[in-house]
Design an enzyme around this catalytic site. Structure first.
Site, PDB file in Angstrom:
ATOM      1  N   HIS A  55       0.391  -2.029   0.078  1.00  0.00           N
ATOM      2  CA  HIS A  55       0.073  -0.194  -0.393  1.00  0.00           C
ATOM      3  C   HIS A  55       0.439   1.278  -0.165  1.00  0.00           C
ATOM      4  O   HIS A  55       0.470   2.214  -1.239  1.00  0.00           O
ATOM      5  CB  HIS A  55      -1.001  -0.226   1.168  1.00  0.00           C
ATOM      6  CG  HIS A  55      -1.888  -1.114   1.009  1.00  0.00           C
ATOM      7  ND1 HIS A  55      -2.475  -1.577   2.276  1.00  0.00           N
ATOM      8  CD2 HIS A  55      -2.098  -1.492   0.056  1.00  0.00           C
ATOM      9  CE1 HIS A  55      -3.310  -2.721   1.452  1.00  0.00           C
ATOM     10  NE2 HIS A  55      -3.525  -2.253   0.264  1.00  0.00           N
ATOM     11  N   HIS A  88      -7.527  -8.004  -7.830  1.00  0.00           N
ATOM     12  CA  HIS A  88      -7.223  -8.810  -7.078  1.00  0.00           C
ATOM     13  C   HIS A  88      -7.960  -8.349  -6.138  1.00  0.00           C
ATOM     14  O   HIS A  88      -6.961  -7.638  -4.759  1.00  0.00           O
ATOM     15  CB  HIS A  88      -6.806  -9.917  -6.672  1.00  0.00           C
ATOM     16  CG  HIS A  88      -5.807 -10.401  -7.629  1.00  0.00           C
ATOM     17  ND1 HIS A  88      -4.978 -10.553  -8.286  1.00  0.00           N
ATOM     18  CD2 HIS A  88      -5.875 -11.938  -8.354  1.00  0.00           C
ATOM     19  CE1 HIS A  88      -4.810 -11.587  -9.675  1.00  0.00           C
ATOM     20  NE2 HIS A  88      -5.670 -11.984  -9.091  1.00  0.00           N
ATOM     21  N   SER A 136      -6.563  -2.226  -0.996  1.00  0.00           N
ATOM     22  CA  SER A 136      -6.200  -1.823  -1.730  1.00  0.00           C
ATOM     23  C   SER A 136      -7.299  -0.618  -3.105  1.00  0.00           C
ATOM     24  O   SER A 136      -6.982   0.243  -3.530  1.00  0.00           O
ATOM     25  CB  SER A 136      -4.958  -2.031  -3.677  1.00  0.00           C
ATOM     26  OG  SER A 136      -5.971  -3.273  -3.577  1.00  0.00           O
ATOM     27  N   GLU A 179     -12.710  -9.292  -8.635  1.00  0.00           N
ATOM     28  CA  GLU A 179     -12.766  -9.574  -7.641  1.00  0.00           C
ATOM     29  C   GLU A 179     -13.588 -10.740  -8.252  1.00  0.00           C
ATOM     30  O   GLU A 179     -14.698 -10.942  -9.346  1.00  0.00           O
ATOM     31  CB  GLU A 179     -13.202  -9.367  -6.899  1.00  0.00           C
ATOM     32  CG  GLU A 179     -13.374 -10.354  -5.709  1.00  0.00           C
ATOM     33  CD  GLU A 179     -12.172 -10.858  -4.889  1.00  0.00           C
ATOM     34  OE1 GLU A 179     -12.062 -12.270  -5.071  1.00  0.00           O
ATOM     35  OE2 GLU A 179     -11.113 -10.290  -5.255  1.00  0.00           O
ATOM     36  N   ASP A 221     -12.751 -12.578 -13.144  1.00  0.00           N
ATOM     37  CA  ASP A 221     -11.376 -13.176 -13.192  1.00  0.00           C
ATOM     38  C   ASP A 221     -10.417 -11.881 -13.718  1.00  0.00           C
ATOM     39  O   ASP A 221     -10.845 -10.749 -14.470  1.00  0.00           O
ATOM     40  CB  ASP A 221     -10.472 -14.154 -14.306  1.00  0.00           C
ATOM     41  CG  ASP A 221      -9.065 -14.146 -13.691  1.00  0.00           C
ATOM     42  OD1 ASP A 221      -8.275 -15.269 -12.772  1.00  0.00           O
ATOM     43  OD2 ASP A 221      -8.501 -13.965 -14.466  1.00  0.00           O
ATOM     44  N   GLY A 222      -9.468 -11.251 -12.755  1.00  0.00           N
ATOM     45  CA  GLY A 222      -8.316  -9.805 -12.573  1.00  0.00           C
ATOM     46  C   GLY A 222      -7.547  -9.936 -14.298  1.00  0.00           C
ATOM     47  O   GLY A 222      -7.507  -8.995 -14.259  1.00  0.00           O
ATOM     48  N   ASP A 244      -2.023  -8.122  -7.213  1.00  0.00           N
ATOM     49  CA  ASP A 244      -1.577  -8.970  -6.605  1.00  0.00           C
ATOM     50  C   ASP A 244      -2.478 -10.265  -6.027  1.00  0.00           C
ATOM     51  O   ASP A 244      -2.956 -10.898  -5.203  1.00  0.00           O
ATOM     52  CB  ASP A 244      -1.378  -8.240  -5.179  1.00  0.00           C
ATOM     53  CG  ASP A 244      -3.197  -7.515  -4.853  1.00  0.00           C
ATOM     54  OD1 ASP A 244      -3.644  -7.294  -5.859  1.00  0.00           O
ATOM     55  OD2 ASP A 244      -2.976  -7.360  -3.430  1.00  0.00           O
TER      56      ASP A 244
END
Length: 284
Positions: free
Chosen positions: A19, A42, A97, A115, A142-143, A163
């Protein structure tokens, strides 16, 4: 992976470095009066109660944000991170995030958060409701696939945070393939990739992050890594730290991260080690 829940790890040392890096990237984009687009591949739940069963199971935040939040830090990036997190920590929450990005967004900026876990989507929607001034788009998908589908964005100026949990060996290759695909059509993208540092105890996963970083170093014009080690890399340690790979980083981001990590290291513990290493510099 649908079994992964970030709530178990909210506010730990990995979140701290991740972060700090993400805030620094967004802060630089905000310095110009031009809109930008952010992607978070994510997203998780957006924010996390540190009192709930998952976060309190191992209380990982106690070795991360809890050691920093009441500490006076003059370093600008750390101060900004702690000011932002402190507002949530007073209520015993930790911002993920997506919430951090949404908080920093301006009126004309765009944020795409992705997500896959169906149980996390309602929490993510609640976390982001009414928070941002810009345009926030929540994607239940799916990211990595979503990022590939939506890039290049409009506005084209912007950054990406990747991430994944890396629960599967295949995720390391998926990240590599996606980043290479994105840079072919969005060459100026700033990409931030979080990765775990795993000892021999992790078996086949040990060394996978290092190999991924090596493979991706040549993908952008420039690249550097920032790492935070919280334990020795011994055979029984497991995850001994984590890092960020910055591809096409903004001006002086390496200096900012160096100063920030050196400032927080003493507060996190006696054996903390930090490093910022250039992997590829632009050719003269």
């Amino acid at each position: 992976m649908l079994s992964y829940k970030h709530a178990f790890h909210a506010g730990n040392h990995a979140d701290v470095i991740k972060h700090l890096g993400w805030i620094a990237v967004i802060d630089y984009l905000c310095k110009k009066n031009k809109p930008f687009t952010l992607f978070d591949t994510h997203a998780g739940a957006g924010q996390y109660s540190l009192d709930d069963e998952q976060a309190s199971k191992n209380s990982e935040y106690e070795s991360g944000i809890a050691r920093l939040v009441d500490t006076a830090m003059a370093e600008p990036l750390v101060e900004k991170y702690l000011t932002l997190c402190g507002e949530f920590y007073q209520q015993h929450y930790y911002p993920g995030s997506p919430v951090i990005a949404a908080t920093l967004l301006r009126d004309n900026d765009q944020l795409h958060v992705m997500e896959l876990h169906p149980a996390e989507i309602p929490k993510l929607q609640a976390s982001l409701k009414g928070l941002a001034r810009g345009q926030v788009h929540i994607h239940h998908r799916d990211g990595l696939e979503g990022l590939n589908a939506l890039a290049p964005p409009s506005p084209v100026r912007g950054a990406v945070l990747i991430d994944p949990p890396y629960e599967l060996l295949s995720e390391y290759q998926s990240v590599t393939d996606t980043v290479n695909a994105i840079l072919k059509k969005w060459a100026q993208a700033q990409i931030v990739i979080w990765y775990p540092l795993l000892s021999a105890r992790a078996g086949q996963k040990s060394g996978c992050s290092e190999r991924m970083v090596e493979a991706l170093t040549e993908s952008g014009k420039t690249a550097f890594t920032a790492e935070l080690h919280v334990a020795d890399n011994s055979s029984d340690t497991g995850m001994y730290g984590s890092g960020l790979l910055f591809i096409n980083p903004s001006w002086q981001l390496d200096t900012q991260l160096t100063d920030a990590l050196n400032a927080i290291a003493p507060a996190l513990g006696d054996n903390i080690k930090v490093s910022v290493t250039w992997r590829k510099r632009e050719s003269a």
